[in-house]
Design an enzyme around this catalytic site. Structure first.
Site, mmCIF file in Angstrom:
data_model
loop_
_atom_site.group_PDB
_atom_site.id
_atom_site.type_symbol
_atom_site.label_atom_id
_atom_site.label_comp_id
_atom_site.label_asym_id
_atom_site.label_seq_id
_atom_site.Cartn_x
_atom_site.Cartn_y
_atom_site.Cartn_z
ATOM 1 N N HIS A 1 0.826 -1.206 0.000
ATOM 2 C CA HIS A 1 0.000 0.000 0.000
ATOM 3 C C HIS A 1 0.875 1.278 0.000
ATOM 4 C CE1 HIS A 1 -3.525 -2.455 0.950
ATOM 5 N NE2 HIS A 1 -2.926 -2.929 2.017
HETATM 6 O O1 RIB Z 1 -4.784 0.545 4.500
HETATM 7 C C1 RIB Z 1 -3.387 0.497 4.345
HETATM 8 C C2 RIB Z 1 -2.721 1.473 5.263
HETATM 9 O O2 RIB Z 1 -2.994 1.100 6.616
HETATM 10 C C3 RIB Z 1 -1.181 1.453 5.147
HETATM 11 O O3 RIB Z 1 -0.691 2.747 5.392
HETATM 12 C C4 RIB Z 1 -0.742 0.512 6.235
HETATM 13 O O4 RIB Z 1 0.549 0.850 6.758
HETATM 14 C C5 RIB Z 1 -1.777 0.760 7.286
HETATM 15 O O5 RIB Z 1 -1.356 1.880 8.044
#
Ligand code: RIB
Ligand code: CA
Length: 316
Positions: free
Chosen positions: A241
């Site tokens: 992500h």
């Molecule tokens: O949904 C993904 C996000 O949530 C990313 O930033 C991961 O590190 C969590 O914080």
């Protein structure tokens, strides 16, 4: 010309991989990290930020400690299942020698952004509490910030912390609401794109053909993350992500962007933290962000691996 960036972060496995990708990329000058609670509490996110920079011999980069609680919502306590009790999977990094700077992250962001208008790009890869407070304390940063890239939200995609909401937004929806309506030029990298960027066990094995502490860190850090995805999402791999945000600099051609007015539900009901795009422009409001609704995910993973391999071969 290197892009000068500050990353606001809640490390976090994928946050840590983002720092490494930034350090492995000559297009980027990583100016600082500002920490926030999110995946895990502020003490651990700040320690992890310092420890990962030390692993990468980058302790010269300042870390400013930020907010320990969201603006209004209660603190999330679900991150350990995904990121492990220490916040970075099964990795064991030595206690960092460096300390965070004395200044609070909110004040640090204000000072740095106002000191060099239109020079600093801010990458938000955790809950946006620090930035929201900075905007309220010093509204002039809205004009001074060069650009804002956010990992967060789910537009056509379902959520990952509730059926509707993505974690970073849900963790502090009121902060997201302030940021979304601030007028800062925003690029949003939501789950619609990030879930197409899966790092597999085979990718991690490929990286570990290089005998390197960084390669071993990636293996150990992603172990819990991979187990979570296998158990709850049925994936062989884990979604990168946060690292995907850097592709806005490294390979923007991988994305399919659309401009829309995007808002976030703060009404407190079942869809709390849900982000939604006004695709039909029924609100007649102007677009407030550029949204990545698709990405060539495997091409990004290849880019990530090539950069990691170069970092590992550099003897780290
Ligand atoms: O949904 C993904 C996000 O949530 C990313 O930033 C991961 O590190 C969590 O914080
Ligand atoms: Ca994060």
């Amino acid at each position: 010309m290197k892009k000068r960036i500050i990353i606001d972060t809640d490390p976090g496995v994928d946050d840590a991989l983002t720092f490494l990708l930034a350090l492995a990329s000559p297009e980027i000058q990583l100016e600082a990290l500002t920490t926030v609670s999110g995946n895990i509490g502020i003490d651990k996110t700040t320690r992890n930020a310092l420890a990962v920079l030390e692993l990468a011999h980058a302790s010269n980069i300042p870390v400013a400690r930020g907010c320990s609680l969201p603006l209004v919502s209660p603190l999330h306590r679900s991150g350990e299942a995904v990121h492990g009790t220490g916040g970075i999977g099964k990795s064991v990094l030595p206690e960092p020698k460096a300390k965070p700077i004395d200044q609070h992250a909110v004040d640090y962001l204000i000072e740095r952004i106002l000191a060099e208008p239109q020079e600093i790009s801010l990458f938000m890869i955790g809950p946006m509490t620090n930035l929201a407070l900075a905007i309220r304390k010093e509204p002039r940063i809205v004009q001074a910030l060069k650009e804002l890239v956010i990992m967060g939200g789910a537009i056509r995609s379902g959520g990952n912390i509730t059926p509707l909401a993505e974690f970073n937004i849900h963790a502090d929806p009121h902060a997201a609401h302030i940021v979304f309506h601030s007028g800062i030029p925003i690029t949003l990298i939501p789950l619609d794109a990030t879930y197409k960027c899966l790092l597999t066990t085979a990718d991690v094995e490929r990286l570990n053909r290089i005998d390197s502490p960084i390669a071993r860190f990636v293996r150990d850090a992603t172990a819990v993350y991979m187990d979570f995805y296998k158990k709850y999402e049925g994936f062989d791999g884990c979604a990168l992500h946060d690292p995907l945000t850097l592709a806005v600099i490294l390979a923007p051609e991988l994305f399919t962007f659309e401009e829309h007015h995007v808002d976030v539900d703060i009404s407190g009901g079942i869809s709390m933290g849900k982000t939604f795009a006004d695709f039909m422009n029924v609100s007649k409001k102007p677009a407030n962000m550029k949204v990545a609704l698709d990405v060539r995910g495997r091409d990004f993973i290849e880019l990530f691996l090539e950069r990691m391999e170069s970092l590992c071969r550099a003897g780290l």
